[in-house]
Design a protein around this motif. Structure first.
Motif, mmCIF file in Angstrom:
data_model
loop_
_atom_site.group_PDB
_atom_site.id
_atom_site.type_symbol
_atom_site.label_atom_id
_atom_site.label_comp_id
_atom_site.label_asym_id
_atom_site.label_seq_id
_atom_site.Cartn_x
_atom_site.Cartn_y
_atom_site.Cartn_z
ATOM 1 N N GLU A 207 0.657 -1.229 0.297
ATOM 2 C CA GLU A 207 -0.026 0.021 -0.022
ATOM 3 C C GLU A 207 0.835 1.349 0.009
ATOM 4 N N LEU A 208 2.120 1.250 0.544
ATOM 5 C CA LEU A 208 3.043 2.331 0.586
ATOM 6 C C LEU A 208 3.536 2.418 -0.816
ATOM 7 N N LYS A 209 3.809 1.477 -1.295
ATOM 8 C CA LYS A 209 4.597 1.447 -2.617
ATOM 9 C C LYS A 209 3.447 2.058 -3.511
ATOM 10 N N THR A 210 2.073 1.672 -3.151
ATOM 11 C CA THR A 210 1.110 2.331 -4.310
ATOM 12 C C THR A 210 1.037 3.808 -4.064
ATOM 13 N N PHE A 211 0.869 4.135 -2.908
ATOM 14 C CA PHE A 211 0.830 5.800 -2.468
ATOM 15 C C PHE A 211 1.789 6.190 -2.945
ATOM 16 N N VAL A 212 3.208 5.899 -3.047
ATOM 17 C CA VAL A 212 4.314 6.648 -3.313
ATOM 18 C C VAL A 212 4.221 6.707 -5.010
ATOM 19 N N ALA A 213 3.642 5.674 -5.722
ATOM 20 C CA ALA A 213 3.732 5.622 -7.292
ATOM 21 C C ALA A 213 2.708 6.732 -7.421
ATOM 22 N N VAL A 214 1.582 6.815 -6.871
ATOM 23 C CA VAL A 214 0.415 7.841 -7.078
ATOM 24 C C VAL A 214 1.040 9.376 -7.026
ATOM 25 N N ILE A 215 1.844 9.561 -5.905
ATOM 26 C CA ILE A 215 2.406 10.880 -5.869
ATOM 27 C C ILE A 215 3.532 11.034 -6.998
ATOM 28 N N GLU A 216 4.339 10.051 -7.405
ATOM 29 C CA GLU A 216 5.402 10.355 -8.381
ATOM 30 C C GLU A 216 4.958 10.372 -9.755
ATOM 31 N N LYS A 217 3.781 9.418 -9.920
ATOM 32 C CA LYS A 217 3.196 9.599 -11.391
ATOM 33 C C LYS A 217 2.043 10.560 -11.648
ATOM 34 N N LYS A 218 1.722 11.194 -10.526
ATOM 35 C CA LYS A 218 0.548 12.378 -10.551
ATOM 36 C C LYS A 218 -0.617 11.551 -10.996
ATOM 37 N N ASN A 219 -0.725 10.321 -11.123
ATOM 38 C CA ASN A 219 -2.019 9.851 -11.839
ATOM 39 C C ASN A 219 -2.291 8.481 -11.289
ATOM 40 N N PHE A 220 -3.490 8.107 -10.766
ATOM 41 C CA PHE A 220 -4.049 6.763 -10.458
ATOM 42 C C PHE A 220 -3.644 5.695 -11.220
ATOM 43 N N THR A 221 -4.130 5.804 -12.769
ATOM 44 C CA THR A 221 -4.000 4.885 -13.684
ATOM 45 C C THR A 221 -2.450 4.491 -14.059
ATOM 46 N N ARG A 222 -1.631 5.843 -13.942
ATOM 47 C CA ARG A 222 -0.463 5.406 -14.453
ATOM 48 C C ARG A 222 0.337 4.814 -13.345
ATOM 49 N N ALA A 223 -0.146 5.083 -12.053
ATOM 50 C CA ALA A 223 0.772 4.469 -10.924
ATOM 51 C C ALA A 223 0.413 2.917 -11.148
ATOM 52 N N GLY A 224 -1.008 2.525 -11.191
ATOM 53 C CA GLY A 224 -1.297 1.312 -11.315
ATOM 54 C C GLY A 224 -0.655 0.389 -12.569
ATOM 55 N N GLU A 225 -0.160 1.208 -13.638
ATOM 56 C CA GLU A 225 0.417 0.613 -14.660
ATOM 57 C C GLU A 225 1.852 0.286 -14.194
ATOM 58 N N SER A 226 2.347 1.244 -13.697
ATOM 59 C CA SER A 226 3.998 1.072 -13.101
ATOM 60 C C SER A 226 4.020 0.058 -12.068
ATOM 61 N N LEU A 227 2.939 -0.262 -11.534
ATOM 62 C CA LEU A 227 3.243 -1.361 -10.446
ATOM 63 C C LEU A 227 2.549 -2.825 -10.828
ATOM 64 N N ASN A 228 1.795 -2.835 -12.100
ATOM 65 C CA ASN A 228 1.066 -3.936 -12.727
ATOM 66 C C ASN A 228 -0.166 -4.275 -11.878
ATOM 67 N N ILE A 229 -0.936 -3.312 -11.384
ATOM 68 C CA ILE A 229 -2.169 -3.459 -10.751
ATOM 69 C C ILE A 229 -3.323 -2.521 -11.350
ATOM 70 N N SER A 230 -4.479 -3.026 -11.103
ATOM 71 C CA SER A 230 -5.689 -1.894 -11.695
ATOM 72 C C SER A 230 -5.795 -0.771 -10.918
ATOM 73 N N GLN A 231 -6.552 -0.033 -11.778
ATOM 74 C CA GLN A 231 -6.723 1.442 -11.186
ATOM 75 C C GLN A 231 -7.487 1.193 -9.852
ATOM 76 N N PRO A 232 -8.693 0.269 -9.964
ATOM 77 C CA PRO A 232 -9.565 -0.033 -8.415
ATOM 78 C C PRO A 232 -8.733 -0.205 -7.576
ATOM 79 N N THR A 233 -7.516 -1.273 -7.653
ATOM 80 C CA THR A 233 -6.713 -1.734 -6.709
ATOM 81 C C THR A 233 -5.910 -0.508 -6.015
ATOM 82 N N VAL A 234 -5.415 0.601 -7.228
ATOM 83 C CA VAL A 234 -4.924 1.645 -6.573
ATOM 84 C C VAL A 234 -5.800 2.411 -5.366
ATOM 85 N N SER A 235 -7.085 2.456 -5.816
ATOM 86 C CA SER A 235 -7.672 3.420 -5.038
ATOM 87 C C SER A 235 -8.139 2.761 -3.850
#
Length: 292
Positions: free
Chosen positions: A5-33
């Motif tokens: 979950e911390l990895k996801t949060f960091v990815a969202v901040i750095e990618k500035k986008n939920f979808t791009r964060a999910g793609e970088s971690l290979n998880i879905s956008q709903p999982t990011v949320s």
């Protein structure tokens, strides 16, 4: 809090986008949320304020982002220390290096490092000295290699190599026919120099101040290779690291100008957070630097 979950949060901040964060971690956008919601529920605080398709990070989110980076690095360091006990060096070493070091010094060192530790993957980001410091402070790089001065509060800085800065021009440039060009000759010449923030530019400004604080005609290029090629084309003169032009000096394509102005030697240094001091990747890299 779960590391994922911390990895996801960091990815969202750095990618500035939920979808791009999910793609970088290979998880879905709903999982990011869902990960963000779990964190907010656990901390009983709003981390992100959503507005249309964008979001803003809250003060609590800023604190979590800073701590999450540290926690994730500590987790990775723990893993590496356990692998160290089994004499394994693998994973990724992220280096931020200033242009002179990254382009002219590191290739040889990284080659030796690869043959010793073939499972160690190295990523080198080349930037000016100021940006290297920022990358190290923000933990985007495990270690930095710099050629200028920086604010070292909270960081460990260690010299590893001496560099000599010289003044050069292309063979055939008018100043190469003068045995010892004077300050006046340098003042009226066109200069090619690096951008503000680079260690080489810091020295160039010092050199110009020493001959009368002049502001000559100049071309600014944010790359050592760009500066060198411009000089080879006859655009002007430049203060450069001797490491970047050794081959051209040996071939006679470039000529060192013997000026009556004191040239300067400088020190190449490594820069890293105390949190990185025991990291296996950093340790083997530092050992290789010292053996040069």
């Amino acid at each position: 809090m779960l590391l994922e979950e911390l990895k996801t949060f960091v990815a969202v901040i750095e990618k500035k986008n939920f979808t791009r964060a999910g793609e970088s971690l290979n998880i879905s956008q709903p999982t990011v949320s869902l990960h963000i919601k779990h964190l907010e529920d656990e901390l009983k605080a709003s981390l992100l304020v959503r507005a249309n398709k964008t979001f803003h990070i809250t003060p609590a989110g800023v604190v979590l982002y800073e701590r999450a980076i540290q926690l994730l690095h500590l987790a990775e360091q723990t893993k590496e220390e356990i692998l160290w006990q089994h004499n394994e060096v693998s994973g990724i070493l992220r280096i931020a290096a200033s242009y002179t070091i990254g382009e002219s010094v590191l290739p040889e060192i990284l080659t030796r490092l690869h043959y010793k530790y073939p499972d160690l993957h190295v990523e080198v980001a080349i930037a000016n000295t100021e940006d290297v410091e920022i990358a190290v402070r923000e933990f985007r790089s495990d270690i930095g290699c710099i050629e200028g001065s920086v604010q070292t509060k909270g960081l460990i800085i260690q010299p590893f190599m001496e560099d000599e800065l010289i003044l050069v021009a292309a063979s055939g440039h008018p100043l190469t026919n003068i045995r010892h060009p004077k300050g006046a000759d340098l003042q009226t010449s066109h200069w090619v120099m690096r951008e503000v923030g680079s260690g080489t530019r810091e020295y160039t400004d010092y050199l110009l101040q020493s001959i009368g604080n002049v502001k000559p005609s100049k071309t600014v290029i944010s790359s050592n290779e760009g500066v060198k090629k411009a000089i080879l084309c006859g655009l002007g003169i430049a203060a450069v690291s001797i490491h970047t032009v050794k081959a051209e000096l040996d071939s006679g394509k470039l000529v060192q100008l013997k000026v009556d102005v004191p040239l300067q030697k400088r020190i190449f240094s490594t820069l890293y957070s105390p949190l990185m001091a025991a990291k296996k990747h950093v340790t083997v890299f530092l050992e290789e630097l010292r053996s040069k």
